[in-house]
Scaffold this active site. Structure first.
Site, PDB file in Angstrom:
ATOM      1  N   HIS A 270       0.765  -1.172  -0.056  1.00  0.00           N
ATOM      2  CA  HIS A 270      -0.113  -0.099  -0.168  1.00  0.00           C
ATOM      3  C   HIS A 270       0.909   1.227  -0.181  1.00  0.00           C
ATOM      4  CE1 HIS A 270      -3.208   2.798   1.068  1.00  0.00           C
ATOM      5  NE2 HIS A 270      -3.902   2.279   0.715  1.00  0.00           N
ATOM      6  N   ASP A 327      -7.739  -5.340   0.096  1.00  0.00           N
ATOM      7  CA  ASP A 327      -8.446  -6.315  -1.097  1.00  0.00           C
ATOM      8  C   ASP A 327      -8.077  -7.775  -1.063  1.00  0.00           C
ATOM      9  OD1 ASP A 327      -9.755  -4.298  -2.813  1.00  0.00           O
ATOM     10  OD2 ASP A 327      -7.649  -3.631  -3.388  1.00  0.00           O
TER      11      ASP A 327
END
Ligand code: CMC
Length: 392
Positions: A270, A327
């Site tokens: 991320h 996700d």
């Protein structure tokens, strides 16, 4: 251009001031309007969170009822939108269909075309409309792909239950409320995430004073990419591929580390979170309880757990601070809910809608807003004279 500072991917550029979402990437903290995501995920419902993001405060019961009523008043689409959706091939990717249908709404609601003439009430109406209609668009297209008649919206249900009911329910096929609650929690976790790619896209498009439907449609398109919301579909495809190749996830870890191989571990890493993604923690637990509740043993979950465990021990991932993101486990939950993989990113779009609209509203209200217009560092040819075509 000597004074232009290059910032690839805007990793260090503050593009706006915002009072909506707070994120601390080192500590793994996420707040909506000051409220920790863990508390909202546990105690709140999606429409309440949407209200909070949009208006800045948690609603009273009567404010929430009114908000739900407004959203429920957009429980169908103009006939022309149904006709447009009917023209798509059944194998079309749902994200393209949703983006096109949202953009096409501008043709049916011309009163929203010029954003400078919108009153506060019009803007409030736009959020209710888009929250109401995006779930109709997704469910309508899905039912068509299944050759099934649409199921009408039921405003007495919470948002996620109504959506699941439109997708899979109807007469004699009630939706399990616990399963719907799990989906509602996922929508809460996706509701906003400060200046991510799709939200920045919404702000960039909105800053030119394009209409709200074109603006949100652009956000949906940005979300589609596999480095952003499209990762949820990509994760499931990756897990399936690993399973079909005998479950050897070590091989895929090696591929992910190989700098000559474009493969990346989908659902990992991320831009901002460098210790863990707080949403991933909540989703992992939700994943366990949904599968248990439904009595599903999904071998993909074993592969995902194995991958995570190995990656977290591996110096490559440790040094680069790569952790599972939102996700990584969400696709396994969607699959358990009977939602096909190419629909996953539309779930994310439905969840992110309040975030996009809240950020759009905030952008409009800020006196500091100017048209988004980044600069560049030019590295092309220096000035040269035109050469006639017969002399090249
Ligand atoms: N697998 C293998 N290596 C990775 C991965 C990964 N998933 N993610 C980052 N790296 C490596 C990358 O190769 C680079 O290595 P090096 O320093 O040796 O060149 C280093 O880690 C830093 O990566 P980056 O590309 O500079 O990081 P970024 O902040 O630009 O990208 C990201 C962030 C999320 C796009 C990226 O981590 C990625 O591609 N992840 C996989 C896709 C994914 O799961 N996306 C969902 C993001 S969360 C929710 C959402 O936004 O929708």
């Amino acid at each position: 251009s000597a004074c232009i500072t290059l910032d690839n991917g805007f990793g260090n550029t503050g593009s706006c001031e915002s009072a909506i979402t707070f994120l601390n990437g080192e500590k793994g903290i996420l707040h909506y309007r000051g409220y920790p995501i863990e508390q909202l995920a546990e105690k709140s419902v999606f429409q309440e969170v949407a209200y909070l993001l949009y208006y800045g405060e948690l609603p009273s019961q009567s404010e929430l009822n009114l908000f739900k009523q407004k959203v429920a008043s957009y429980s169908s689409l103009p006939q022309g939108i149904y006709n447009i959706i009917d023209q798509f091939p059944l194998e079309a990717h749902p994200m393209g269909v949703v983006s096109a249908a949202v953009s096409a709404l501008s043709a049916f609601y011309p009163e929203f075309i010029n954003p400078t003439s919108l009153s506060q009430a019009d803007i409030d109406r736009a959020i209710a409309q888009l929250m109401g209609q995006i779930k109709i668009i997704i469910a309508y297209f899905f039912r068509r792909t299944q050759s099934q008649a649409p199921v009408p919206s039921d405003p007495s249900l919470i948002y996620a239950a109504d959506f699941l009911n439109m997708l899979q329910g109807g007469e004699g096929n009630p939706i399990d409320p616990e399963v719907a609650d799990a989906l509602d929690t996922l929508l809460i976790l996706h509701a906003d995430h400060e200046q991510n790619c799709s939200t920045s896209t919404v702000r960039v498009i909105g800053s030119s004073k394009a209409n709200i439907f074109a603006t949100v449609s652009g956000g949906i398109d940005a979300l589609w990419g596999q480095l952003h919301g499209g990762a949820n579909q990509a994760v499931l495809e990756m897990l399936n591929e690993i399973q079909n190749n005998g479950g050897d996830y070590q091989k895929y870890l090696h591929k992910a580390k190989d700098k000559n191989d474009p493969f990346r571990l989908m659902g990992f890493g991320h831009r901002v979170y460098k210790n863990f993604d707080p949403r991933a923690k909540i989703i992992k637990n939700a994943c366990d309880s949904v599968l248990q509740k439904l009595g599903i043993h999904d071998p993909l979950l074993d592969i995902a757990r194995g991958l995570e465990e190995q990656a977290l021990k591996d110096p490559y991932f440790i040094e680069r601070h790569l952790y599972p993101n939102v996700d990584f486990y969400s696709g396994i939950i969607y699959q358990a809910l009977g939602i096909p993989a190419n629909m996953f990113t539309t779930m994310f779009a439905m969840g992110r809608m309040p975030g996009w609209l809240s950020q759009w509203k905030e952008m409009r209200a800020s006196e500091a807003t100017r048209i988004a217009r980044p600069r560049q560092v030019y590295i092309g040819a220096t000035a040269r004279d035109y050469v006639a075509i017969n002399q090249r």
